[in-house]
Design a protein around this motif. Structure first.
Motif, PDB file in Angstrom:
ATOM      1  N   PRO A 691       0.854  -1.184   0.000  1.00 25.99           N
ATOM      2  CA  PRO A 691       0.000   0.000   0.000  1.00 25.99           C
ATOM      3  C   PRO A 691       0.885   1.227   0.000  1.00 25.99           C
ATOM      4  CG  PRO A 691       0.084  -1.026   2.162  1.00 25.99           C
ATOM      5  CD  PRO A 691       1.027  -1.780   1.290  1.00 25.99           C
ATOM      6  N   SER A 692       0.886   1.932  -1.077  1.00 24.01           N
ATOM      7  CA  SER A 692       1.846   3.016  -1.139  1.00 24.01           C
ATOM      8  C   SER A 692       1.162   4.369  -1.183  1.00 24.01           C
ATOM      9  CB  SER A 692       2.718   2.846  -2.366  1.00 24.01           C
ATOM     10  OG  SER A 692       1.873   2.664  -3.477  1.00 24.01           O
ATOM     11  N   ALA A 693      -0.150   4.339  -1.350  1.00 25.01           N
ATOM     12  CA  ALA A 693      -0.817   5.611  -1.454  1.00 25.01           C
ATOM     13  C   ALA A 693      -0.823   6.323  -0.110  1.00 25.01           C
ATOM     14  CB  ALA A 693      -2.231   5.393  -1.927  1.00 25.01           C
ATOM     15  N   VAL A 694      -0.806   7.616  -0.168  1.00 23.61           N
ATOM     16  CA  VAL A 694      -0.795   8.402   1.059  1.00 23.61           C
ATOM     17  C   VAL A 694      -2.214   8.824   1.388  1.00 23.61           C
ATOM     18  CG1 VAL A 694      -0.033  10.570   2.033  1.00 23.61           C
ATOM     19  CG2 VAL A 694       1.520   9.213   0.652  1.00 23.61           C
ATOM     20  N   ALA A 695      -2.576   8.641   2.628  1.00 26.15           N
ATOM     21  CA  ALA A 695      -3.920   9.016   3.030  1.00 26.15           C
ATOM     22  C   ALA A 695      -4.037  10.535   3.032  1.00 26.15           C
ATOM     23  CB  ALA A 695      -4.198   8.492   4.420  1.00 26.15           C
ATOM     24  N   PRO A 696      -5.229  11.044   2.771  1.00 28.46           N
ATOM     25  CA  PRO A 696      -5.413  12.485   2.945  1.00 28.46           C
ATOM     26  C   PRO A 696      -5.274  12.845   4.416  1.00 28.46           C
ATOM     27  CG  PRO A 696      -7.464  11.419   2.312  1.00 28.46           C
ATOM     28  CD  PRO A 696      -6.434  10.361   2.341  1.00 28.46           C
ATOM     29  N   LEU A 697      -5.183  14.100   4.694  1.00 31.62           N
ATOM     30  CA  LEU A 697      -4.940  14.521   6.067  1.00 31.62           C
ATOM     31  C   LEU A 697      -6.035  14.029   7.009  1.00 31.62           C
ATOM     32  CD1 LEU A 697      -3.705  18.150   5.601  1.00 31.62           C
ATOM     33  CD2 LEU A 697      -2.389  16.113   6.121  1.00 31.62           C
ATOM     34  N   ALA A 698      -5.615  13.636   8.179  1.00 30.88           N
ATOM     35  CA  ALA A 698      -6.563  13.173   9.175  1.00 30.88           C
ATOM     36  C   ALA A 698      -7.450  14.338   9.594  1.00 30.88           C
ATOM     37  CB  ALA A 698      -5.794  12.654  10.386  1.00 30.88           C
ATOM     38  N   PRO A 699      -8.705  14.026   9.941  1.00 28.00           N
ATOM     39  CA  PRO A 699      -9.582  15.100  10.403  1.00 28.00           C
ATOM     40  C   PRO A 699      -8.954  15.780  11.615  1.00 28.00           C
ATOM     41  CG  PRO A 699     -10.641  12.937  10.586  1.00 28.00           C
ATOM     42  CD  PRO A 699      -9.324  12.719   9.944  1.00 28.00           C
ATOM     43  N   GLY A 700      -9.056  17.054  11.688  1.00 26.03           N
ATOM     44  CA  GLY A 700      -8.499  17.750  12.855  1.00 26.03           C
ATOM     45  C   GLY A 700      -7.045  18.084  12.708  1.00 26.03           C
ATOM     46  N   SER A 701      -6.429  17.608  11.631  1.00 24.37           N
ATOM     47  CA  SER A 701      -5.007  17.854  11.459  1.00 24.37           C
ATOM     48  C   SER A 701      -4.709  19.354  11.384  1.00 24.37           C
ATOM     49  CB  SER A 701      -4.521  17.159  10.195  1.00 24.37           C
ATOM     50  OG  SER A 701      -3.228  17.572   9.878  1.00 24.37           O
ATOM     51  N   GLU A 702      -5.589  20.094  10.699  1.00 26.30           N
ATOM     52  CA  GLU A 702      -5.364  21.527  10.573  1.00 26.30           C
ATOM     53  C   GLU A 702      -5.397  22.222  11.932  1.00 26.30           C
ATOM     54  OE1 GLU A 702      -4.672  22.073   6.429  1.00 26.30           O
ATOM     55  OE2 GLU A 702      -4.417  23.330   8.167  1.00 26.30           O
ATOM     56  N   ASP A 703      -6.381  21.818  12.739  1.00 26.06           N
ATOM     57  CA  ASP A 703      -6.495  22.429  14.068  1.00 26.06           C
ATOM     58  C   ASP A 703      -5.264  22.152  14.909  1.00 26.06           C
ATOM     59  OD1 ASP A 703      -8.901  23.320  13.354  1.00 26.06           O
ATOM     60  OD2 ASP A 703     -10.065  21.871  14.518  1.00 26.06           O
ATOM     61  N   ASN A 704      -4.850  20.877  14.880  1.00 28.18           N
ATOM     62  CA  ASN A 704      -3.685  20.513  15.671  1.00 28.18           C
ATOM     63  C   ASN A 704      -2.458  21.264  15.201  1.00 28.18           C
ATOM     64  OD1 ASN A 704      -4.887  18.823  17.429  1.00 28.18           O
ATOM     65  ND2 ASN A 704      -4.572  16.996  16.164  1.00 28.18           N
ATOM     66  N   PHE A 705      -2.381  21.392  13.901  1.00 30.02           N
ATOM     67  CA  PHE A 705      -1.277  22.118  13.304  1.00 30.02           C
ATOM     68  C   PHE A 705      -1.235  23.547  13.855  1.00 30.02           C
ATOM     69  CE2 PHE A 705       1.736  23.066  10.052  1.00 30.02           C
ATOM     70  CZ  PHE A 705       1.456  24.351   9.640  1.00 30.02           C
ATOM     71  N   ALA A 706      -2.404  24.176  13.884  1.00 27.02           N
ATOM     72  CA  ALA A 706      -2.462  25.566  14.340  1.00 27.02           C
ATOM     73  C   ALA A 706      -2.048  25.668  15.810  1.00 27.02           C
ATOM     74  CB  ALA A 706      -3.873  26.110  14.142  1.00 27.02           C
ATOM     75  N   ARG A 707      -2.380  24.637  16.590  1.00 22.34           N
ATOM     76  CA  ARG A 707      -2.032  24.701  18.010  1.00 22.34           C
ATOM     77  C   ARG A 707      -0.528  24.734  18.226  1.00 22.34           C
ATOM     78  NH1 ARG A 707      -2.804  20.754  21.133  1.00 22.34           N
ATOM     79  NH2 ARG A 707      -3.438  19.226  19.590  1.00 22.34           N
ATOM     80  N   PHE A 708       0.220  24.177  17.268  1.00 22.51           N
ATOM     81  CA  PHE A 708       1.664  24.102  17.450  1.00 22.51           C
ATOM     82  C   PHE A 708       2.398  25.339  16.931  1.00 22.51           C
ATOM     83  CE2 PHE A 708       2.984  20.068  19.200  1.00 22.51           C
ATOM     84  CZ  PHE A 708       1.823  19.332  19.143  1.00 22.51           C
ATOM     85  N   VAL A 709       1.672  26.266  16.357  1.00 23.94           N
ATOM     86  CA  VAL A 709       2.358  27.438  15.827  1.00 23.94           C
ATOM     87  C   VAL A 709       3.053  28.192  16.955  1.00 23.94           C
ATOM     88  CG1 VAL A 709       1.986  29.705  14.774  1.00 23.94           C
ATOM     89  CG2 VAL A 709       0.961  27.672  13.757  1.00 23.94           C
ATOM     90  N   CYS A 710       2.389  28.288  18.111  1.00 24.92           N
ATOM     91  CA  CYS A 710       2.969  29.027  19.227  1.00 24.92           C
ATOM     92  C   CYS A 710       3.565  28.138  20.306  1.00 24.92           C
ATOM     93  CB  CYS A 710       1.940  29.964  19.839  1.00 24.92           C
ATOM     94  SG  CYS A 710       1.503  31.290  18.723  1.00 24.92           S
ATOM     95  N   LYS A 711       3.639  26.830  20.058  1.00 24.89           N
ATOM     96  CA  LYS A 711       4.323  25.988  21.047  1.00 24.89           C
ATOM     97  C   LYS A 711       5.075  24.870  20.336  1.00 24.89           C
ATOM     98  CE  LYS A 711       0.619  22.741  21.973  1.00 24.89           C
ATOM     99  NZ  LYS A 711      -0.056  21.971  22.970  1.00 24.89           N
ATOM    100  N   ASN A 712       5.956  24.214  21.053  1.00 24.36           N
ATOM    101  CA  ASN A 712       6.827  23.248  20.408  1.00 24.36           C
ATOM    102  C   ASN A 712       6.593  21.808  20.833  1.00 24.36           C
ATOM    103  OD1 ASN A 712       8.173  25.082  18.827  1.00 24.36           O
ATOM    104  ND2 ASN A 712       9.666  25.556  20.429  1.00 24.36           N
ATOM    105  N   ASN A 713       5.906  21.618  21.959  1.00 15.60           N
ATOM    106  CA  ASN A 713       5.746  20.262  22.470  1.00 15.60           C
ATOM    107  C   ASN A 713       4.277  19.941  22.669  1.00 15.60           C
ATOM    108  OD1 ASN A 713       8.524  20.353  22.685  1.00 15.60           O
ATOM    109  ND2 ASN A 713       8.418  21.060  24.816  1.00 15.60           N
ATOM    110  N   GLY A 714       3.948  18.680  22.509  1.00 15.58           N
ATOM    111  CA  GLY A 714       2.572  18.277  22.771  1.00 15.58           C
ATOM    112  C   GLY A 714       2.163  17.118  21.893  1.00 15.58           C
ATOM    113  N   VAL A 715       0.876  16.804  21.962  1.00 19.08           N
ATOM    114  CA  VAL A 715       0.350  15.683  21.194  1.00 19.08           C
ATOM    115  C   VAL A 715      -0.189  16.202  19.876  1.00 19.08           C
ATOM    116  CG1 VAL A 715      -1.407  13.893  21.103  1.00 19.08           C
ATOM    117  CG2 VAL A 715      -0.175  14.325  23.224  1.00 19.08           C
ATOM    118  N   LEU A 716       0.319  15.659  18.801  1.00 22.74           N
ATOM    119  CA  LEU A 716      -0.064  16.143  17.478  1.00 22.74           C
ATOM    120  C   LEU A 716      -1.271  15.395  16.939  1.00 22.74           C
ATOM    121  CD1 LEU A 716       0.579  17.852  14.956  1.00 22.74           C
ATOM    122  CD2 LEU A 716       2.063  16.019  14.193  1.00 22.74           C
ATOM    123  N   PHE A 717      -1.357  14.122  17.275  1.00 21.57           N
ATOM    124  CA  PHE A 717      -2.415  13.309  16.692  1.00 21.57           C
ATOM    125  C   PHE A 717      -2.705  12.154  17.640  1.00 21.57           C
ATOM    126  CE2 PHE A 717      -3.571   9.434  14.451  1.00 21.57           C
ATOM    127  CZ  PHE A 717      -4.660   9.850  13.705  1.00 21.57           C
TER     128      PHE A 717
END
Lengths: 938, 160
Positions: A691-717
């Protein structure tokens, strides 16, 4: 005293063991053990210092009690004391206790490590050996921390004894397996490779295992091992059986070492150097030739050892997949084994042939054995062998033999062991679809599957048959006729009722002309099953009934009577009740036209271009993917789409209009257009190997991404299986990120492959370096991956982290955006008010300024806002702005090529709950990106 | 190799060696399941079976079952001979080994195994070298208690 005790006898221990064995009942045994535990405890606590021998004896008794399955909560200290004894046997017992019973209770670990350290440095090689064994047996992270640096030195020391080298090699291997990050590569690696040349075959044997494991992770670094392994192997396989003395095992020269060398070579592609390659081919030919020679001994050990080497050689031939001649010879050899009288050999031949079937060079050769394999399926007495036969039939199946193989599997299914039925059902369903030329055959096959093994037919299988029937109008009439006939069996499986209900509801009209299957007959037939079915099936049947109202106006009255009956209208199940009420109402109030529109035949399932398919086409080129396979992949993407992939209407999927629910199963959610990552195991996916295809972004990925803009550590997914955590630090234009993958289940993840994906644009501006992680992640375990980051120039996009792995039988595919953003390369700059405004003015070109006015998404709290600006990376400048409510910041973005000064100003408007954000930098793209990133934070 | 278990026909565990970190609870669960699975198999069946993600290789010697768990890419036949070589080592050391030897001298069984396999990999395949290491260790101790060789037990040697 029944037993001999060689070496040191411990009489008290023997007496105790005898006592335990003489206990007549479990209770008596526990009583005797408790008595002994009390005794030992009092000895350990007593005033009199125990001599070494007694201590050893009592520790040994405790160990025995533990191994019987009882808990031991004391004695650890005494065992640790034994470690520092000068007497070998006392030390040895101490180490044994530690390696069996140690748990990371901190203060003891320190003591143990001290003792181990002393023995490692001891001049007595026997003591060094014990210490190495202990490290290898415990293999904990604490041990790795203490000794991972030391052991490579022992391993390559010129004066080390052979036995010490052997232990050191495997000890290092164990530490590398548990804590690869703690074993630093270095000068020693090249010297370890040369151990393959060592005179002592025991040293070579131990080193080969270490090198194989290291080479899997660092192939480049251990490349030279290939030629050394080939020459060593060549010397072994050409040696006479007496040459290697004690390393010859039942006339087979060094079988263990040969297997290990062949395994090591499987870490690499075929050697490029023609001389090495030629020599290796010779070795493999010699091994194949030897298989044809008469055995040198009748003992099973002789043939096992010989064949162990042969099978490993065949694995290597398959791995290389480049020499047609060898592949075909291997296949012929395995063909002979298929009829061997040894069950073990038949089993292994079937297993190994599966791999050969997927090589284009040997696929045809494997197919010639079809009759033998089918007969194995029928006659083997051992289910594990039959299972292998099923696997092989599946692997060798293609268009030419699909009908035969599917028929054989179906007939085997009638008597197959329960444990493997579901798997066979899936395999049959996949093969039938993949190789169907004639779709009536496909429909027959699936209905047969349901008839024979209805309980093992998962939902995906019957969803799929319905999709195919709906999409192919040449098979609809046949399908309707066939399900109608199948439903006449007095006892038929509920899955058949579902398929039958669905198909007749859509296409019952195609057979209604035949008086034997008149509308009323169809209805009565279905309704006769109604009361035996579960709620979801009944719900489906109610939908069929309302479809009948449209298809056959003449049965409307009958159906309305049924819907109106108390058992429907007042059904305790709310779903059924609602359907009955709504359908009854619909059939009463709606005009014929409206009914015909609402209850129209299902539209074909769309052959839409899924992201996975697009990717596949891009990779393989459009021409190599046949229509059928496309449909299959398409389907797999589609099915993976939702947790309950009901064949519900695809139109109006997002609006909860009645028509959307009408033909679904009520509880089924609308099928989303893209597959979210954590799909369940389904049909095609279960078996696809690459299986080589890449899944589209997981739901909530954008939100989690935004949370890390101002911090460096935490749970991403996080989902039910996997948790991804991040820890990162940045300095100027460099950064380092640790990604932690946690397996939340108790099952291993296999083929665990995280990949970082950057677009070409991004790649030019952001350089990411990382090493592959271990492909297996144990249940409950966490692995970490370090990413070295360099910002070359300013960038806008973010890299995507794609994670693929197998969990249980299913393939998992998750993608998340990795929060490496431009602002991470900020260095804050403090400046006074005057400076700030002077620079502010300097950056007054229109393209240098970007402004955004936006509504506050979070409460407008001054302290939080300050923290966010600091977290963003810029300095927060106090008393700069004349308006104290405003925030201003300044900093420099560091990239490899340049530095970009940035000024920002954030003006909150509390009344309007709005912000105005202004960014001024010397580069337009930077102003733009920073403004985007920061606007999301408030 | 991930682990090796020795158990009797009655399902009593005689030796356990784990080469991967597992909790005691998991070990007990695995042991229980595997002992059951292996004991349920009939004599002429094949010596290999798939179990969870692992391959199990087992062989019965008299009253004892020797059972190894290996990974997907590991070689089944060579594992079978690992078992046999270990039995030979025990046999040579104890002089015709039987289950009771392993019960009463369990520590020796562990020591011999450690010389032969380390970290789940074969360390030394030469019978001579392994036994030399063990016998040297025996000599290292100061006084040897003399124990009479009164092996009252059993007709349990055969089959290899």
């Amino acid at each position: 005293m029944p037993a001999v005790s060689k070496g040191d006898g411990m009489r008290g221990l023997a007496v105790f063991i005898s006592d335990i064995r003489n206990c007549k009942s479990k209770e008596a045994e526990i009583k005797r053990i408790n008595k002994e535990l009390a005794n030992i405890r009092s000895k350990f606590k007593g005033d009199k210092a125990l001599d070494g021998y007694s201590k050893k004896k009592y520790v040994c008794k405790l160990l025995f009690i533990f191994l019987l399955g009882h808990d031991i909560d004391f004695g650890h200290m005494e065992a640790v004391n034994l470690l520092s004894s000068n007497r070998y046997t006392e030390k040895q017992i101490g180490y044994l206790f530690i390696s069996v019973l140690v748990n990371s209770s901190s203060e003891l670990i320190r003591l143990i490590n001290n003792a181990v350290k002393n023995d490692l440095g001891s001049r007595n090689p026997a003591f060094t050996g014990l210490a190495l064994h202990c490290i290898a047996n415990v293999g904990s992270r604490e041990m790795a921390e203490a000794f991972a640096g030391e052991i490579p030195k022992i391993l390559v020391a010129g004066d080390a004894m052979d036995s010490v080298k052997q232990s050191a090699a495997l000890c290092l291997l164990r530490l590398y397996r548990t804590s690869p990050d703690l074993v630093p590569m270095g000068d020693w690696t090249s010297r370890v490779v040369h151990l393959l040349n060592d005179q002592h075959l025991g040293v070579v044997t131990a080193a080969a295992s270490l090198i194989t494991t290291l080479a899997q992770k660092n192939p480049e670094e251990f490349k030279t091992s290939v030629s050394l392994a080939v020459s060593r192997l060549s010397r072994i396989v050409t040696s006479a059986s007496t040459d290697l003395q004690d390393y010859t095992y039942y006339f087979v020269p060094a079988p263990w070492l040969s297997v290990k060398l062949l395994r090591l070579l499987q870490c690499y592609p075929p050697p490029e150097d023609p001389a090495v390659r030629g020599r290796l081919t010779e070795c493999l030919e010699t091994i194949l030739n030897k298989a044809q020679e008469p055995p040198k001994s009748k003992k099973v050990q002789h043939s096992n050892a010989k064949n162990a080497v042969l099978f490993e050689a065949i694995s290597l031939i398959i791995h290389h997949d480049s020499e047609p001649n060898l592949l075909v010879r291997a296949c012929n050899q395995l063909g002979q084994f298929l009829q061997h009288r040894e069950t073990n050999l038949r089993y292994l031949a079937l297993e190994s042939m599966c791999a050969l079937a997927s090589s284009e060079f040997s696929h045809e050769a494997v197919k010639t054995h079809i009759e033998t394999v089918i007969s194995a399926l029928k006659t083997e007495r051992d289910v594990s062998v039959r299972q292998r036969a099923v696997d092989l039939l599946y692997a060798m199946c293609d268009r030419s033999n699909a009908q035969q193989i599917v028929a054989e599997m179906l007939s085997y299914l009638e008597t197959a062991d329960y444990s493997i039925r579901e798997e066979i059902v899936l395999k049959v369903a996949i093969l039938a679809e993949k190789y169907a030329v004639d779709y009536t055959w496909y429909v027959d096959t699936i209905l047969n599957l349901i008839r024979i093994a209805g309980d093992y037919v998962s939902e995906e299988v019957w969803y799929r048959v319905i999709q195919i029937v709906i999409n192919r109008d040449d098979v609809q009439g046949y399908a309707a006729k066939t399900v109608f006939e199948a439903l006449q069996a007095p006892a038929c499986h509920e899955n058949l009722v579902k398929v039958g209900g669905y198909i007749l509801g859509e296409f019952g009209n195609l057979i209604a002309g035949d008086p034997r299957s008149s509308p009323l007959t169809q209805f009565h037939l279905l309704h006769s099953k109604f009361h035996l079915c579960s709620v979801p099936t009944r719900a489906l049947l109610l939908s069929t009934y309302i479809k009948f109202v449209n298809l056959f106006p003449e049965v409307k009255g009958t159906i309305q009577d049924v819907l109106r009956s108390d058992s429907q209208l007042k059904n305790a199940d709310v779903e059924l009740q609602q359907r009955a009420v709504e359908y009854l109402r619909l059939s009463t109030v709606a005009s014929t036209d409206i009914l015909a529109t609402v209850l129209e035949e299902m539209p074909p399932f769309p052959e839409r271009e899924s992201s996975i398919l697009a990717k596949l086409k891009k990779k393989k080129g459009p021409s190599t993917v046949t229509d059928l396979e496309e449909a299959k992949r398409e389907r797999s993407a589609d099915v993976n789409g939702g947790p309950e992939p009901a064949p519900s209407s695809t139109s109006a999927a997002s609006t909860p209009s009645p028509s959307a629910d009408l033909l679904g199963l009520g509880a089924a959610p609308p099928v989303p257009t893209g597959p979210p990552p954590s799909a369940g195991g389904l049909l095609v996916d279960v078996f696809s190997d690459s299986p080589s295809a890449v899944a589209p972004l997981a739901p909530g990925s954008e939100d989690n991404f935004a949370r890390f803009v101002c911090k460096n550590n935490g749970v991403l997914f996080e989902n039910q299986l996997l948790q991804i955590g991040l820890k990162s630090e940045f300095r100027q234009n460099l950064g380092r990120m640790f990604i932690f993958y946690g397996n939340k289940t108790s099952t291993q993840f296999l083929s665990f492959t995280p990949t970082l994906i950057c677009s070409d644009d991004l790649q030019a501006n952001l350089s990411l370096q990382t090493k592959p992680v271990d492909p297996t992640v144990d249940g409950g375990a966490q692995v970490q991956q370090a990413v070295n980051i360099e910002c070359v120039s300013d960038f806008t996009e973010a890299p995507v982290l794609n994670i693929q792995f197998r969990y249980g039988g299913t393939f998992q595919n998750v993608s998340v955006k990795l929060p490496i953003t431009l602002n991470k390369f900020f260095q804050p700059t403090e400046m006074a008010s005057q400076d700030f405004f002077q620079r502010w003015k300097q950056l007054s070109n229109p393209q240098q300024e970007v402004q955004n006015i936006f509504k506050a998404k979070h409460p407008m709290d001054t302290e939080i806002t300050k923290a966010k600006i600091i977290g963003f990376g810029s300095a927060l400048l106090e008393e700069v702005d004349p308006n104290p409510a405003n925030f201003v910041g300044a900093g420099i973005i560091h990239t490899k090529t340049t530095q970009i000064g940035c000024l920002l100003r954030l003006e909150p408007n509390l009344q309007a709950q709005m912000y105005r954000l202004t960014l001024r930098t010397s580069r337009e793209t930077v102003s733009q990106r920073l403004c985007e990133l920061l606007s999301e934070q408030f | 190799m991930q682990f090796m278990l020795l158990f009797s026909r009655q399902g009593k565990l005689r030796l356990q060696k784990w080469y991967v970190p597992l909790s005691d609870k998991e070990k007990k669960k695995i042991t229980r399941e595997l002992v059951q699975t292996v004991l349920a198999r009939k004599p002429k069946m094949c010596s290999f079976l798939e179990w969870r993600d692992l391959k199990i290789v087992y062989k019965r010697y008299a009253s004892l079952y020797f059972c190894c768990a290996i990974e997907d890419q590991d070689n089944e036949l060579i594992t079978l001979e690992i078992i046999h070589r270990y039995v030979e080592l025990l046999d040579k050391y104890f002089g015709s080994v039987c289950e009771l030897d392993i019960i009463f001298n369990f520590e020796k069984a562990y020591f011999i195994l450690d010389e032969f396999l380390l970290g789940g990999e074969v360390q030394e395949t030469s019978k001579k070298n392994v036994l030399k290491a063990i016998e040297q260790a025996d000599l290292l101790q100061e006084k040897t208690e003399h124990v009479s060789h009164s092996k009252s037990f059993v007709g349990c040697k055969k089959a290899y």
